[in-house]
Design a protein around this motif. Structure first.
Motif, PDB file in Angstrom:
ATOM      1  N   PHE A 136       0.823  -1.208   0.000  1.00 13.37           N
ATOM      2  CA  PHE A 136       0.000   0.000   0.000  1.00 13.37           C
ATOM      3  C   PHE A 136       0.858   1.260   0.000  1.00 13.37           C
ATOM      4  N   SER A 137       1.898   1.282   0.846  1.00 14.16           N
ATOM      5  CA  SER A 137       2.731   2.478   0.976  1.00 14.16           C
ATOM      6  C   SER A 137       3.761   2.594  -0.144  1.00 14.16           C
ATOM      7  N   LYS A 138       3.970   1.494  -0.888  1.00 14.98           N
ATOM      8  CA  LYS A 138       4.921   1.466  -2.016  1.00 14.98           C
ATOM      9  C   LYS A 138       6.333   1.866  -1.572  1.00 14.98           C
ATOM     10  N   THR A 139       6.717   1.418  -0.388  1.00 13.16           N
ATOM     11  CA  THR A 139       8.057   1.703   0.121  1.00 13.16           C
ATOM     12  C   THR A 139       8.424   0.671   1.177  1.00 13.16           C
ATOM     13  N   THR A 140       9.732   0.516   1.383  1.00  8.71           N
ATOM     14  CA  THR A 140      10.211  -0.359   2.463  1.00  8.71           C
ATOM     15  C   THR A 140      10.804   0.456   3.605  1.00  8.71           C
ATOM     16  N   THR A 141      10.791   1.774   3.454  1.00 11.60           N
ATOM     17  CA  THR A 141      11.285   2.673   4.512  1.00 11.60           C
ATOM     18  C   THR A 141      10.187   3.682   4.820  1.00 11.60           C
ATOM     19  N   LEU A 142       9.371   3.353   5.781  1.00 15.03           N
ATOM     20  CA  LEU A 142       8.216   4.178   6.128  1.00 15.03           C
ATOM     21  C   LEU A 142       8.448   4.862   7.469  1.00 15.03           C
ATOM     22  N   PRO A 143       8.766   6.162   7.503  1.00 12.38           N
ATOM     23  CA  PRO A 143       8.945   6.873   8.775  1.00 12.38           C
ATOM     24  C   PRO A 143       7.641   6.895   9.563  1.00 12.38           C
TER      25      PRO A 143
END
Length: 402
Positions: A136-143
């Motif tokens: 969903f967030s399209k990232t592997t590094t979510l602050p």
């Protein structure tokens, strides 16, 4: 503009010492980075912001403070040069080492904790939820600061709409996110001011579940079946055995050994909460066991065969085999329900619901609490409320009798 200051935090530990920390302040909000060292209150000069000479390692500690403050100041300048609107919590995230400020990294630590506790099924489930969140967030590094109320509402809509998940399943996703936030706050990785849950923010309400059990006539139908398939008969035996003993969970049923039955009683420890259970063996349960007895059984032999080849010192392997067996049982039970002309869905867990449904108001709630091994009678009351509707039914009849 942020300020970076060395301070002695007024949080005394068990030895009566106080932690040395670096305070980063922006827009009247502060965050703290700890040095890992503690000193006595009289060893700190609050005006000069240094360790006094009466501390045996004052020079080293002061050098440490200067070094850390220099690195933190460099990070603050770097962050603020990129964005003047950056929050103090994000500044702390950039300062922290080890990757814990990335939501996914801390969530992975939570999963590792579950594995250390031998909660492999829950760990695997949580890993699947994290995978969906990454999609969903399209990232592997979510602050953490990116997981806002708006983000959560959009994620909830994504789960309900795109993923076609139930409200109850979506709640489990939100609980995982909330748990990870709480861990981050506890470990002082983030500040509470970015916490997106609670009053006036995102609230988590667990929807009432629809617990359906079999009635007495349906149980009799199952008992009367003459099954030719050994696999279906075995699945039904395990289900009935669970039902006869107040709905023992399938994982505990499969862990039972012949030595757990002595003097006509079943004595075992529940895997879920480690509570000891002692139950009289009903005659119907004993009749099922007769079909599994052999001439050479030993006390340490499993009653049912599913765990005979399991690596008992490997909790992950035991969990995997229980899950495999449960899926197999449920497939066979679905076909058994059709043969018995029962239009309700039957699974291993329904054995527990069926006991609750049939017991209804027949057994005092305190006795049901003992049978279920609930820690709180409130849990038992809430559980049984799914099956007891006498008062509502009578009230409805009273109103409509005219």
């Amino acid at each position: 503009m942020s300020t970076v200051t060395a301070i002695l935090r007024k949080k005394k530990n068990s030895q009566g010492l106080f932690p040395l920390a670096i305070r980063v302040t922006k827009n009247r909000k502060s965050s703290y980075i700890y040095t890992g060292f503690n000193i006595a209150e009289n060893q700190w000069d609050d005006q000069k912001r240094i360790v006094k000479k009466n501390h045996p390692n004052s020079r080293r500690l002061n050098n440490l403070l200067l070094s850390k403050m220099a690195k933190i100041s460099d990070t603050v300048l770097e962050v603020e040069s990129d964005s003047k609107s950056t929050s103090v919590s994000y500044i702390k995230q950039r300062i922290q080492k080890g990757g814990d400020t990335n939501f996914f990294d801390l969530a992975q630590k939570h999963i590792q904790t579950l594995i250390r506790r031998n909660q492999h099924h829950q760990a695997k489930t949580e890993e699947g939820r994290i995978k969906v969140l990454k999609e969903f967030s399209k990232t592997t590094t979510l602050p953490f600061e990116n997981i806002t109320e708006s983000f959560l509402y959009r994620f909830k809509s994504y789960l309900l709409g795109d993923k076609k998940l139930s409200e109850r399943t979506v709640v489990n996703y939100l609980i995982l996110i909330r748990t990870t936030f709480n861990i981050a706050i506890r470990d002082e990785v983030i500040d509470r001011d970015i916490y997106p849950f609670g009053r006036g923010k995102v609230t988590i309400r667990i929807p009432e579940s629809d617990k359906v059990g079999l009635n007495k006539d349906e149980i009799i139908k199952l008992e009367s079946l003459n099954l030719e398939s050994l696999a279906k008969k075995h699945a039904l035996n395990v289900w009935l055995f669970s039902f006869y003993l107040a709905g023992i969970r399938v994982g505990d049923v499969l862990r039972l050994k012949w030595g757990d039955i002595t003097d006509g009683r079943l004595n075992y420890r529940m895997s879920k909460n480690k509570k000891l259970v002692s139950l009289k063996m009903p005659e119907k349960a004993l009749q099922i066991l007769d079909g599994y007895k052999t001439s050479d059984i030993k006390k340490n032999d499993f009653i049912f065969p599913e765990l005979k080849k399991a690596k008992l010192n490997d909790s992950k392997d035991v969990t995997r085999k229980i899950q495999t067996a449960t899926r197999k049982f449920n497939r066979h039970l679905s076909k058994v329900a059709t043969l018995a002309k029962i239009d309700k869905s039957i699974s291993m867990h329904i054995a527990r619901h069926s006991f609750g449904y049939i017991s209804g108001a027949k057994i005092p709630i305190q006795m049901l609490q003992k049978l279920y091994r609930h820690s709180s009678i409130t849990t038992t009351v809430n559980y049984q409320s799914n099956f007891i509707h006498n008062e509502e039914d009578e009230a409805l009849d009273v109103v409509l009798k005219f």
